[in-house]
Scaffold this motif. Structure first.
Motif, mmCIF file in Angstrom:
data_model
loop_
_atom_site.group_PDB
_atom_site.id
_atom_site.type_symbol
_atom_site.label_atom_id
_atom_site.label_comp_id
_atom_site.label_asym_id
_atom_site.label_seq_id
_atom_site.Cartn_x
_atom_site.Cartn_y
_atom_site.Cartn_z
ATOM 1 N N THR A 114 21.784 -22.241 26.353
ATOM 2 C CA THR A 114 23.311 -22.576 26.284
ATOM 3 C C THR A 114 23.656 -23.637 27.231
ATOM 4 O O THR A 114 23.083 -23.765 28.487
ATOM 5 N N THR A 170 20.263 -27.927 36.072
ATOM 6 C CA THR A 170 21.419 -29.002 35.870
ATOM 7 C C THR A 170 20.804 -30.667 35.633
ATOM 8 O O THR A 170 19.847 -30.463 36.131
ATOM 9 N N ASP A 208 26.700 -25.531 29.634
ATOM 10 C CA ASP A 208 28.173 -25.670 30.231
ATOM 11 C C ASP A 208 28.110 -26.983 30.959
ATOM 12 O O ASP A 208 27.557 -27.640 31.501
ATOM 13 N N ASP A 236 31.413 -29.546 32.471
ATOM 14 C CA ASP A 236 32.802 -29.914 33.234
ATOM 15 C C ASP A 236 32.616 -31.270 33.440
ATOM 16 O O ASP A 236 31.836 -31.763 34.283
ATOM 17 N N HIS A 290 17.859 -21.340 34.745
ATOM 18 C CA HIS A 290 18.939 -22.134 34.949
ATOM 19 C C HIS A 290 18.509 -23.623 35.366
ATOM 20 O O HIS A 290 17.595 -23.708 36.164
ATOM 21 N N THR A 328 31.597 -25.713 26.256
ATOM 22 C CA THR A 328 30.377 -24.665 26.303
ATOM 23 C C THR A 328 29.819 -25.136 24.804
ATOM 24 O O THR A 328 30.489 -25.245 23.893
ATOM 25 N N SER A 337 25.262 -28.416 32.801
ATOM 26 C CA SER A 337 23.997 -27.445 33.171
ATOM 27 C C SER A 337 23.644 -26.503 31.887
ATOM 28 O O SER A 337 24.426 -26.485 30.910
ATOM 29 N N SER A 341 36.473 -28.697 29.983
ATOM 30 C CA SER A 341 35.335 -27.817 30.226
ATOM 31 C C SER A 341 35.015 -27.603 28.731
ATOM 32 O O SER A 341 35.351 -27.498 27.751
ATOM 33 N N SER A 358 25.546 -24.617 22.282
ATOM 34 C CA SER A 358 24.160 -24.008 22.567
ATOM 35 C C SER A 358 23.374 -24.830 21.416
ATOM 36 O O SER A 358 24.252 -25.467 20.575
#
Length: 192
Positions: A182, A49, A184, A186, A47, A159, A35, A157, A161
């Motif tokens: 940004t 995904t 994210d 998983d 946002h 993170t 995402s 996981s 940018s």
């Protein structure tokens, strides 16, 4: 002579063990989430995904710096909870999915930062442009499936940018977006 043969066989096993210390995993597409979010004109973060993610992981638990990952994302699987916006994001104004159907990430270096953490640097290719991106990654757990003890699963996981304009999405400002995104991520992956 027998001792020499045994010693040679043992040495061969030890060398093979060293050469193949990394375990191979395949990303489970049903348990992979990529995402992103980016500023929308100062009002809020937009946002989205990607619904289709695949990949391969080589994971050396003894020396994570020898590990690697490749991820392939179907660019057309973008979902921002608005069909008209998704169609526009697939156009040449943004992802240009017809010409560049895949978004890829291929690791180039891994730096261990803790017992279960690392910085993974890799080449992110988006809309035909490739730039280095660094992800902060946590190894969450590894265990067999509760209903199948023969299937081992591991999970991560991450993170990070990136600047969308630097990756070739030059019309972001025209629509009040970005330029920074940004990420994210998983992932669950099954040991081969």
């Amino acid at each position: 002579m027998k001792l020499l043969a045994t010693t040679a066989a043992l040495a061969g096993l030890l060398m093979a063990g060293t050469a193949f210390a990394a375990d191979s995993y395949e990303v489970d597409p049903a348990h992979a989430w990529v995402s992103f979010k980016t500023n929308h004109n100062g009002w809020a973060n937009a946002h989205g995904t990607f619904k289709s993610v695949a990949g391969e992981i080589s994971f050396d638990k003894e020396d994570v710096t020898k590990s690697s990952i490749t991820l392939t994302i179907d660019a057309a699987s973008i979902d921002t909870n608005h069909e008209q916006r998704d169609t526009h994001l697939k156009s040449p104004d943004f992802l240009n999915v017809e010409e560049f159907p895949e978004i890829t990430f291929t690791s180039t270096a891994i730096e261990k930062t803790g017992d279960k953490t690392a910085k993974v640097t890799g080449d992110l290719t988006l809309a035909g442009t490739t730039k280095p991106v660094t992800l902060d990654v946590t190894w969450n757990a590894e265990a067999p499936l509760p209903w199948d003890a023969n299937t081992l699963k591991t999970g991560f996981s991450a993170t990070g940018s990136f600047n969308g304009v630097e990756l070739g999405i030059t019309k972001l400002a025209d629509f009040g977006l970005g330029p920074d995104f940004t990420l994210d991520i998983d992932l669950e992956a099954v040991k081969k």
